[in-house]
Design a protein around this motif. Sequence first.
Motif, PDB file in Angstrom:
ATOM      1  N   ARG A 125      58.951 -21.941  13.522  1.00 31.06           N
ATOM      2  CA  ARG A 125      59.583 -21.081  13.879  1.00 31.06           C
ATOM      3  C   ARG A 125      59.843 -19.652  12.999  1.00 31.06           C
ATOM      4  O   ARG A 125      60.158 -18.630  13.444  1.00 31.06           O
ATOM      5  CB  ARG A 125      60.905 -21.356  14.569  1.00 31.06           C
ATOM      6  CG  ARG A 125      61.067 -22.694  15.260  1.00 31.06           C
ATOM      7  CD  ARG A 125      61.187 -22.526  16.566  1.00 31.06           C
ATOM      8  NE  ARG A 125      60.575 -23.386  17.379  1.00 31.06           N
ATOM      9  CZ  ARG A 125      61.335 -24.793  17.694  1.00 31.06           C
ATOM     10  NH1 ARG A 125      62.210 -25.024  17.310  1.00 31.06           N
ATOM     11  NH2 ARG A 125      60.325 -25.824  18.195  1.00 31.06           N
ATOM     12  N   GLN A 126      59.482 -19.972  11.915  1.00 25.79           N
ATOM     13  CA  GLN A 126      59.550 -18.812  10.904  1.00 25.79           C
ATOM     14  C   GLN A 126      58.481 -18.085  10.769  1.00 25.79           C
ATOM     15  O   GLN A 126      58.599 -16.779  10.262  1.00 25.79           O
ATOM     16  CB  GLN A 126      59.988 -19.343   9.613  1.00 25.79           C
ATOM     17  CG  GLN A 126      61.392 -19.981   9.348  1.00 25.79           C
ATOM     18  CD  GLN A 126      61.607 -20.422   8.124  1.00 25.79           C
ATOM     19  OE1 GLN A 126      61.243 -19.865   6.972  1.00 25.79           O
ATOM     20  NE2 GLN A 126      62.050 -21.760   8.036  1.00 25.79           N
ATOM     21  N   LEU A 127      57.448 -18.283  11.675  1.00 24.84           N
ATOM     22  CA  LEU A 127      56.018 -17.360  11.519  1.00 24.84           C
ATOM     23  C   LEU A 127      56.549 -16.218  12.317  1.00 24.84           C
ATOM     24  O   LEU A 127      57.290 -15.975  13.038  1.00 24.84           O
ATOM     25  CB  LEU A 127      55.033 -18.112  12.547  1.00 24.84           C
ATOM     26  CG  LEU A 127      54.388 -19.533  11.878  1.00 24.84           C
ATOM     27  CD1 LEU A 127      53.530 -20.185  12.814  1.00 24.84           C
ATOM     28  CD2 LEU A 127      53.617 -18.913  10.693  1.00 24.84           C
ATOM     29  N   LYS A 128      56.122 -15.011  11.811  1.00 28.16           N
ATOM     30  CA  LYS A 128      56.026 -13.773  12.407  1.00 28.16           C
ATOM     31  C   LYS A 128      55.961 -13.764  13.670  1.00 28.16           C
ATOM     32  O   LYS A 128      56.764 -13.160  14.522  1.00 28.16           O
ATOM     33  CB  LYS A 128      55.371 -12.911  11.504  1.00 28.16           C
ATOM     34  CG  LYS A 128      55.645 -11.385  11.776  1.00 28.16           C
ATOM     35  CD  LYS A 128      54.392 -10.515  10.930  1.00 28.16           C
ATOM     36  CE  LYS A 128      54.814  -8.863  10.882  1.00 28.16           C
ATOM     37  NZ  LYS A 128      54.451  -8.572  12.424  1.00 28.16           N
ATOM     38  N   ALA A 129      54.795 -14.299  14.175  1.00 29.86           N
ATOM     39  CA  ALA A 129      54.437 -14.092  15.566  1.00 29.86           C
ATOM     40  C   ALA A 129      55.254 -14.766  16.396  1.00 29.86           C
ATOM     41  O   ALA A 129      55.719 -14.470  17.651  1.00 29.86           O
ATOM     42  CB  ALA A 129      53.125 -14.632  15.608  1.00 29.86           C
ATOM     43  N   VAL A 130      56.029 -16.017  15.782  1.00 28.38           N
ATOM     44  CA  VAL A 130      57.172 -16.868  16.818  1.00 28.38           C
ATOM     45  C   VAL A 130      58.413 -15.819  16.859  1.00 28.38           C
ATOM     46  O   VAL A 130      58.896 -15.770  17.965  1.00 28.38           O
ATOM     47  CB  VAL A 130      57.108 -18.021  16.163  1.00 28.38           C
ATOM     48  CG1 VAL A 130      58.265 -18.985  17.104  1.00 28.38           C
ATOM     49  CG2 VAL A 130      55.910 -18.815  16.261  1.00 28.38           C
ATOM     50  N   PHE A 163      57.921 -22.715  20.804  1.00 26.20           N
ATOM     51  CA  PHE A 163      59.241 -22.067  20.711  1.00 26.20           C
ATOM     52  C   PHE A 163      60.354 -23.221  20.525  1.00 26.20           C
ATOM     53  O   PHE A 163      61.432 -23.138  20.024  1.00 26.20           O
ATOM     54  CB  PHE A 163      59.524 -21.189  21.745  1.00 26.20           C
ATOM     55  CG  PHE A 163      58.873 -19.834  21.640  1.00 26.20           C
ATOM     56  CD1 PHE A 163      58.609 -19.159  20.566  1.00 26.20           C
ATOM     57  CD2 PHE A 163      58.200 -19.210  23.024  1.00 26.20           C
ATOM     58  CE1 PHE A 163      57.974 -17.996  20.483  1.00 26.20           C
ATOM     59  CE2 PHE A 163      57.567 -18.075  22.801  1.00 26.20           C
ATOM     60  CZ  PHE A 163      57.451 -17.271  21.658  1.00 26.20           C
ATOM     61  N   GLU A 164      60.000 -24.213  21.669  1.00 21.47           N
ATOM     62  CA  GLU A 164      61.113 -25.029  21.766  1.00 21.47           C
ATOM     63  C   GLU A 164      60.964 -26.379  21.138  1.00 21.47           C
ATOM     64  O   GLU A 164      61.704 -27.139  20.835  1.00 21.47           O
ATOM     65  CB  GLU A 164      61.267 -25.168  23.177  1.00 21.47           C
ATOM     66  CG  GLU A 164      61.727 -23.984  23.870  1.00 21.47           C
ATOM     67  CD  GLU A 164      62.221 -24.085  25.347  1.00 21.47           C
ATOM     68  OE1 GLU A 164      62.116 -25.261  25.866  1.00 21.47           O
ATOM     69  OE2 GLU A 164      62.136 -23.397  26.203  1.00 21.47           O
ATOM     70  N   ALA A 165      59.606 -27.073  21.378  1.00 19.87           N
ATOM     71  CA  ALA A 165      59.441 -28.583  20.838  1.00 19.87           C
ATOM     72  C   ALA A 165      60.217 -28.768  19.313  1.00 19.87           C
ATOM     73  O   ALA A 165      59.639 -28.105  18.739  1.00 19.87           O
ATOM     74  CB  ALA A 165      57.967 -28.696  20.899  1.00 19.87           C
ATOM     75  N   PRO A 166      60.645 -29.789  19.244  1.00 16.34           N
ATOM     76  CA  PRO A 166      61.390 -30.161  17.991  1.00 16.34           C
ATOM     77  C   PRO A 166      60.180 -30.221  17.021  1.00 16.34           C
ATOM     78  O   PRO A 166      60.605 -30.002  15.890  1.00 16.34           O
ATOM     79  CB  PRO A 166      62.302 -31.406  18.320  1.00 16.34           C
ATOM     80  CG  PRO A 166      61.664 -32.114  19.407  1.00 16.34           C
ATOM     81  CD  PRO A 166      61.142 -30.920  20.264  1.00 16.34           C
ATOM     82  N   TYR A 167      59.039 -30.779  17.387  1.00 15.65           N
ATOM     83  CA  TYR A 167      58.058 -31.206  16.316  1.00 15.65           C
ATOM     84  C   TYR A 167      57.491 -29.847  15.719  1.00 15.65           C
ATOM     85  O   TYR A 167      56.604 -30.017  14.797  1.00 15.65           O
ATOM     86  CB  TYR A 167      57.002 -31.926  16.788  1.00 15.65           C
ATOM     87  CG  TYR A 167      56.546 -31.762  18.192  1.00 15.65           C
ATOM     88  CD1 TYR A 167      57.392 -32.626  19.321  1.00 15.65           C
ATOM     89  CD2 TYR A 167      55.551 -30.725  18.423  1.00 15.65           C
ATOM     90  CE1 TYR A 167      56.694 -32.277  20.443  1.00 15.65           C
ATOM     91  CE2 TYR A 167      55.079 -30.799  19.776  1.00 15.65           C
ATOM     92  CZ  TYR A 167      55.669 -31.337  20.895  1.00 15.65           C
ATOM     93  OH  TYR A 167      55.427 -31.213  22.083  1.00 15.65           O
ATOM     94  N   GLU A 192      58.077 -13.086  19.105  1.00 12.81           N
ATOM     95  CA  GLU A 192      57.788 -13.682  20.444  1.00 12.81           C
ATOM     96  C   GLU A 192      56.304 -12.923  20.761  1.00 12.81           C
ATOM     97  O   GLU A 192      56.116 -12.541  21.959  1.00 12.81           O
ATOM     98  CB  GLU A 192      58.665 -13.259  21.348  1.00 12.81           C
ATOM     99  CG  GLU A 192      60.087 -14.035  21.143  1.00 12.81           C
ATOM    100  CD  GLU A 192      60.975 -13.966  22.250  1.00 12.81           C
ATOM    101  OE1 GLU A 192      60.580 -13.435  23.369  1.00 12.81           O
ATOM    102  OE2 GLU A 192      61.958 -14.690  22.210  1.00 12.81           O
ATOM    103  N   ARG A 193      55.392 -12.764  20.027  1.00 15.14           N
ATOM    104  CA  ARG A 193      54.007 -12.416  20.269  1.00 15.14           C
ATOM    105  C   ARG A 193      53.242 -13.744  20.297  1.00 15.14           C
ATOM    106  O   ARG A 193      52.241 -13.770  19.398  1.00 15.14           O
ATOM    107  CB  ARG A 193      53.635 -11.584  19.157  1.00 15.14           C
ATOM    108  CG  ARG A 193      54.177 -10.249  19.075  1.00 15.14           C
ATOM    109  CD  ARG A 193      53.639  -9.205  18.319  1.00 15.14           C
ATOM    110  NE  ARG A 193      52.528  -8.626  18.854  1.00 15.14           N
ATOM    111  CZ  ARG A 193      51.827  -7.756  18.157  1.00 15.14           C
ATOM    112  NH1 ARG A 193      52.207  -7.251  16.789  1.00 15.14           N
ATOM    113  NH2 ARG A 193      50.533  -7.126  18.338  1.00 15.14           N
ATOM    114  N   VAL A 194      53.474 -14.787  21.231  1.00 20.31           N
ATOM    115  CA  VAL A 194      52.882 -15.696  21.411  1.00 20.31           C
ATOM    116  C   VAL A 194      52.410 -16.026  22.847  1.00 20.31           C
ATOM    117  O   VAL A 194      53.161 -15.813  23.673  1.00 20.31           O
ATOM    118  CB  VAL A 194      53.452 -16.999  20.986  1.00 20.31           C
ATOM    119  CG1 VAL A 194      52.691 -18.394  21.004  1.00 20.31           C
ATOM    120  CG2 VAL A 194      53.940 -17.162  19.520  1.00 20.31           C
TER     121      VAL A 194
END
Lengths: 338, 396
Positions: free
Chosen positions: B313-318, B304-308, B321-323
Amino acid sequence: MKNNTNIFRPLAVFFILIATAAVALGTGKYDVSPVEVFRAFWAGIFSLDEPCGIPSIHLTVIWMLRLPRILMALIVGAALSAAGAVFQGCFRNPLVEPYILGVSAGAAFGAALGMLFPYFFSVQLFSFVFGIVAVAFTYGFGRIRGETPMITLILAGVITGSLFSAMVSILKYMAQDAALRGIVFWLMGGFYFATWTDIGWLLPVIGGCLLIMGKLGWQLNILSLGDAEARSLGVNPEACRIVLIILATLAAAAAVSAVGIIAWVGLMMPHAARMLVGPDHRRVLPTAAAMGGIFLIICDTLARTLITAEIPIGIITSIAGAPYLFYLLRTKTQTSLV
Amino acid sequence: MLVIFRNSLVLICLLLFTVSLPAGRADSPRTVVDSRGVEIQLPAKTQRVVAISDGLVEGVMTVLGVEGKLVGLGSQSLTKTWSYRFEGRDGETVTYVNGMNPVLCINPWLSELPMVARGPAINYETLLSLRPDLVILRLGSCSLPAADDRVQMALKTLDILGLTTVVLEGPYFSGFPNPENISNEIEILGRLFGRAQPAERLSRFIKTQIQEIERRTRQIKTEKKPRVIILGLSSAARKNGAAGQAFGLDTIESYLIEQVVHAKNAFQSPGHFKPVSAEHLLAINPDVIILCTAAGYHPPRELFEAPYYRHLRQLKAVADERVKALPWTPWNCEKRLEYPIDAMVIAKAAYPELFSDIHLGDWLLDFYQGLYGVDEETAKKLRSAQWMDWTVTDEK
């Protein structure tokens, strides 16, 4: 006076080699007293059926665990050092090492193939075969209009090395985690798996190469004068170089296929030998071989005794080798090294 | 009179012999058949054991109460305490400390035991110096990962050295990517230490956890099954241009997703720890992402947070928030006793509504207590050692 020194020093190196091997035989994690080591060693030599109260475990430790490793370290160290000396002489370049023509990359590819398909390929056999194949490629690429100019041969070695390294990367990419770990571990080199069977085939192959290379030492001396000088002295530099390169490659490929890639030995030891006995390759070759043996026996003894487990020998040779190369560059750039 | 006396004497002798027979049997040599099907003659008393395994053998020995027999180890995962850090939002460094193998958490003294192997290289002299009665090798562990000639050579050398060696084959090694194969290993260890019943109990406990998940998810219709990917956010993979590593259809992870949790593995290729690019991941676009140990621990926060990982972030799961993250499992070449936790994390993430009654933080405490027979305080320590405390904060 100088001649005496030149005879004395190689002899001293051989005595140091024997002493180093003896100390290594008495050193290990399993506690065996020096007297017991001596008794177990002689009992094995004379194949005593009932070895006068020597615990069988001592015989096993000396003859199954330590001696094969020591001999293997000696043979591999000798092979890589002598091959390094030959390559440095042939190419008239002090920074050349036995892997310059791609033998290590080829051997690594063969080994990776063997690990990926263990049921079809033997790691050792494939590593050896592909080590030779890589050098054949290099020679094929480097040969232009019936000649093999030095610069094209070295560049061909770089190209072949890159090609086989890329193929190793592909195999690593394809490999499952277990095989991947095996490949990475093999690339670090080590004598953990030394057996008498390995010594049984390594000794004739490498020993034969070393003997012939030693016999051809005088030709290396002439080659190091330059091709024109060699021709004027009645030596065909091209043919002579091919023979020496084949022998050095064979020795290096056999060594690499048995224990993995061990860096620095083939670069460092020829220089150390030259500093000790002068530039004459007839003395450099046997001295470098003996020094390579001493160096790897010491490194392997450290690898198996410094911690309770094992340290990959490549780490130890690199720790010793990097400062040495730095020293060489700082002190010897003004003078010829070959 | 003499005859009566003589007969009585014979009877007493016979009685004494009969009474002493069970004790004699306990000390007499026994045999056990190992994973290879080889019958191993065990020493009368096994007091000194060296195990080359990443935690399964040591964990089972702990459950069976014979962990004190361990005198040497073959996996650094059992002696090391780990930390992990990554770059969070606004350049903040997020740090995890004191991660460890659960077996080390219960038996901190393991860190003092000598290490006899590093990778496939066994230091046989160290091994001999420990004077073991028994050597247990778990093939498939990170030290002995592949069925290559080195393993054969190791077995041959151990035989020449006269060391009694029992071989266990992990699920991957034996060619069955089904974690239930671990039950066979547990049962062999039970027989090895004369603790068949506790071993059976342990095996049953693990199976029960898995069966409960299977029971709840069995009826899910194909079209309702979410697409789940197990993703390793390995920094090594990142350096080589991949976004992460995925687990294909021939892996235990896939078995847990498809056969236990009854979801779909979104990564439909073979192989495990297979590098996948950011574009490939965006194309797969899974419903659920489960982060596993891969050259370090990887909490959902990293994704969710790491710049790399901004491209992901556009992944559906992300976005949804289903990670979720699996427990910290150093040297995870083969599954160990804790594998039902993986199944439960996947199940909770895939079907939150079906498992709404289960609070993962509390379930973990019950699981550790049931598995190792430890008290609640130790169970909490185990949860922290596996960096699973997010289950407490996230779900309350």
